[in-house]
Design an enzyme around this catalytic site. Sequence first.
Site, PDB file in Angstrom:
ATOM      1  N   SER A  11     141.435  88.462 -38.400  1.00 16.48           N
ATOM      2  CA  SER A  11     140.758  89.766 -38.290  1.00 16.48           C
ATOM      3  C   SER A  11     140.774  90.212 -36.838  1.00 16.48           C
ATOM      4  O   SER A  11     140.166  89.566 -35.985  1.00 16.48           O
ATOM      5  CB  SER A  11     139.312  89.667 -38.770  1.00 16.48           C
ATOM      6  N   HIS A  36     144.090  91.432 -40.932  1.00 19.54           N
ATOM      7  CA  HIS A  36     142.880  91.987 -41.551  1.00 19.54           C
ATOM      8  C   HIS A  36     142.262  93.017 -40.597  1.00 19.54           C
ATOM      9  O   HIS A  36     142.016  92.729 -39.423  1.00 19.54           O
ATOM     10  CB  HIS A  36     141.906  90.846 -41.825  1.00 19.54           C
ATOM     11  N   ASP A  38     139.135  95.595 -40.047  1.00 16.45           N
ATOM     12  CA  ASP A  38     137.756  95.877 -40.455  1.00 16.45           C
ATOM     13  C   ASP A  38     137.336  97.272 -40.019  1.00 16.45           C
ATOM     14  O   ASP A  38     137.159  97.526 -38.827  1.00 16.45           O
ATOM     15  CB  ASP A  38     136.817  94.839 -39.829  1.00 16.45           C
ATOM     16  N   MET A  40     134.537 100.108 -39.959  1.00 17.78           N
ATOM     17  CA  MET A  40     133.068 100.202 -40.056  1.00 17.78           C
ATOM     18  C   MET A  40     132.615 101.588 -39.617  1.00 17.78           C
ATOM     19  O   MET A  40     133.140 102.134 -38.652  1.00 17.78           O
ATOM     20  CB  MET A  40     132.426  99.161 -39.150  1.00 17.78           C
ATOM     21  N   HIS A  69     139.947  96.509 -44.815  1.00 21.78           N
ATOM     22  CA  HIS A  69     138.632  96.251 -45.412  1.00 21.78           C
ATOM     23  C   HIS A  69     137.721  97.401 -45.008  1.00 21.78           C
ATOM     24  O   HIS A  69     137.295  97.491 -43.856  1.00 21.78           O
ATOM     25  CB  HIS A  69     138.133  94.902 -44.881  1.00 21.78           C
ATOM     26  N   MET A  71     134.423  99.156 -44.784  1.00 27.80           N
ATOM     27  CA  MET A  71     132.960  99.029 -44.848  1.00 27.80           C
ATOM     28  C   MET A  71     132.397 100.407 -44.518  1.00 27.80           C
ATOM     29  O   MET A  71     131.777 100.619 -43.474  1.00 27.80           O
ATOM     30  CB  MET A  71     132.500  97.955 -43.849  1.00 27.80           C
ATOM     31  N   MET A 140     132.254  88.408 -49.536  1.00 30.10           N
ATOM     32  CA  MET A 140     131.710  88.322 -48.173  1.00 30.10           C
ATOM     33  C   MET A 140     130.866  87.049 -48.054  1.00 30.10           C
ATOM     34  O   MET A 140     129.998  86.788 -48.887  1.00 30.10           O
ATOM     35  CB  MET A 140     130.825  89.528 -47.855  1.00 30.10           C
ATOM     36  N   GLY A 145     129.428  93.682 -40.888  1.00 26.90           N
ATOM     37  CA  GLY A 145     129.020  94.507 -39.757  1.00 26.90           C
ATOM     38  C   GLY A 145     129.428  93.911 -38.418  1.00 26.90           C
ATOM     39  O   GLY A 145     129.718  94.635 -37.485  1.00 26.90           O
ATOM     40  N   PHE A 146     129.471  92.594 -38.367  1.00 23.40           N
ATOM     41  CA  PHE A 146     129.741  91.933 -37.092  1.00 23.40           C
ATOM     42  C   PHE A 146     130.572  90.673 -37.310  1.00 23.40           C
ATOM     43  O   PHE A 146     130.409  89.988 -38.325  1.00 23.40           O
ATOM     44  CB  PHE A 146     128.426  91.538 -36.404  1.00 23.40           C
ATOM     45  N   GLY A 147     131.415  90.372 -36.328  1.00 23.52           N
ATOM     46  CA  GLY A 147     132.084  89.088 -36.302  1.00 23.52           C
ATOM     47  C   GLY A 147     131.141  88.027 -35.750  1.00 23.52           C
ATOM     48  O   GLY A 147     130.051  88.338 -35.262  1.00 23.52           O
ATOM     49  N   GLY A 148     131.559  86.782 -35.856  1.00 26.68           N
ATOM     50  CA  GLY A 148     130.847  85.696 -35.198  1.00 26.68           C
ATOM     51  C   GLY A 148     129.574  85.230 -35.876  1.00 26.68           C
ATOM     52  O   GLY A 148     128.775  84.520 -35.263  1.00 26.68           O
ATOM     53  N   ASP A 176     135.534  86.140 -46.495  1.00 24.28           N
ATOM     54  CA  ASP A 176     135.477  86.829 -45.206  1.00 24.28           C
ATOM     55  C   ASP A 176     134.112  86.620 -44.561  1.00 24.28           C
ATOM     56  O   ASP A 176     133.088  87.043 -45.100  1.00 24.28           O
ATOM     57  CB  ASP A 176     135.747  88.328 -45.453  1.00 24.28           C
ATOM     58  N   GLY A 177     134.129  85.956 -43.399  1.00 21.97           N
ATOM     59  CA  GLY A 177     132.909  85.791 -42.618  1.00 21.97           C
ATOM     60  C   GLY A 177     132.624  84.332 -42.316  1.00 21.97           C
ATOM     61  O   GLY A 177     132.474  83.525 -43.235  1.00 21.97           O
ATOM     62  N   GLY A 178     132.609  83.987 -41.030  1.00 18.92           N
ATOM     63  CA  GLY A 178     132.270  82.618 -40.636  1.00 18.92           C
ATOM     64  C   GLY A 178     133.289  81.578 -41.046  1.00 18.92           C
ATOM     65  O   GLY A 178     132.936  80.404 -41.232  1.00 18.92           O
ATOM     66  N   GLY A 198     138.147  85.757 -37.891  1.00 19.41           N
ATOM     67  CA  GLY A 198     138.098  86.575 -36.684  1.00 19.41           C
ATOM     68  C   GLY A 198     137.875  85.722 -35.461  1.00 19.41           C
ATOM     69  O   GLY A 198     138.820  85.335 -34.774  1.00 19.41           O
ATOM     70  N   SER A 199     136.608  85.384 -35.198  1.00 25.54           N
ATOM     71  CA  SER A 199     136.319  84.673 -33.950  1.00 25.54           C
ATOM     72  C   SER A 199     136.942  83.288 -33.907  1.00 25.54           C
ATOM     73  O   SER A 199     137.317  82.818 -32.830  1.00 25.54           O
ATOM     74  CB  SER A 199     134.811  84.613 -33.689  1.00 25.54           C
TER      75      SER A 199
HETATM   76  C1  DX5 Z   1     132.547  91.202 -40.948  1.00 21.45           C
HETATM   77  C2  DX5 Z   1     134.026  91.490 -41.130  1.00 21.45           C
HETATM   78  C3  DX5 Z   1     134.851  90.287 -40.929  1.00 21.45           C
HETATM   79  C4  DX5 Z   1     134.784  89.745 -39.524  1.00 21.45           C
HETATM   80  C5  DX5 Z   1     134.839  88.273 -39.636  1.00 21.45           C
HETATM   81  O1  DX5 Z   1     131.822  92.346 -41.171  1.00 21.45           O
HETATM   82  O2  DX5 Z   1     134.297  91.978 -42.435  1.00 21.45           O
HETATM   83  O3  DX5 Z   1     136.205  90.485 -41.317  1.00 21.45           O
HETATM   84  O4  DX5 Z   1     135.825  90.174 -38.677  1.00 21.45           O
HETATM   85  O5  DX5 Z   1     134.607  87.730 -38.389  1.00 21.45           O
HETATM   86  P1  DX5 Z   1     134.312  86.174 -38.202  1.00 21.45           P
HETATM   87  O6  DX5 Z   1     135.513  85.440 -38.698  1.00 21.45           O
HETATM   88  O7  DX5 Z   1     134.111  86.070 -36.723  1.00 21.45           O
HETATM   89  O8  DX5 Z   1     133.080  85.854 -38.998  1.00 21.45           O
HETATM   90 ZN    ZN Z   2     136.536  91.983 -43.116  1.00 21.28          ZN
END
Ligand code: DX5
Ligand code: ZN
Length: 227
Positions: A11, A36, A38, A40, A69, A71, A140, A145-148, A176-178, A198-199
């Site tokens: 991502s 990917h 994102d 928003m 994706h 959002m 999800m 809303g946020f990475g990390g 997707d996420g963490g 992502g992160s």
């Molecule tokens: C969160 C996004 C994810 C995000 C994941 O709202 O949909 O795609 O980039 O980031 P990580 O992998 O850091 O959780």
């Molecule tokens: Zn995503």
Amino acid sequence: MPNAPLRIAPSILAADFARLGEETRAADAAGGDWIHLDVMDGHFVPNISFGPEVVRALRPLTAKVLDVHLMIAPADPYLEAFARAGADVITVHAEAGPHVHRSLQAIRGLGKRAGVAINPGTPAAAVEPLLDLVDLVLVMSVNPGFGGQSFIPSACETIRRIAALTAGREVDIEVDGGITPQTARLAAQAGANVFVAGSSVFAGGADYGGRIAAIRRAAEEAIGTWA
Ligand code: DX5
Ligand code: ZN
């Protein structure tokens, strides 16, 4: 058995936005299967990222699947713009509006693969009426809303239920996420085959390839326990 092949989808939300083109090329060269993206809107989720013009700018830089994706709410007024910008997969949230069938039909009508995403608080059963209209279900494992953020373990049970609902169909199950090697293993055991990261790919230095490979290895090892 999984419904579809294993894919790692870096991502770019976690990439250096000042160098988004280079970062996209780097994620491709490092072995990312899909890219990917994102999107928003500061309304459906409490953050704003980028829109179709960024997708259009990145499209010529990679031949990999652009996995968009959304959002955003409403999504329908923007589907054509993302399709024209070069998205391959367009995913809308089940929670984003009252007419999700219409959105999914519109995405397929634009010649793109249609995905539906569900937040961690939404039951797997929400996807059941949509199965004929989707190529992908995105589960999800954080609130979007946020990475990390940290992986929410109950997502694995949701993935398990989605895997049961989609058995025998050609539907990707994306998480997707963490996602890290550890959580990718759990999600793969539950039945996911597309892993957004992502992160855990972009943070921590230049070795994107090593970190993508580590997630892939962990998910592959878990294939043996796919029910
Ligand atoms: C969160 C996004 C994810 C995000 C994941 O709202 O949909 O795609 O980039 O980031 P990580 O992998 O850091 O959780
Ligand atoms: Zn995503």
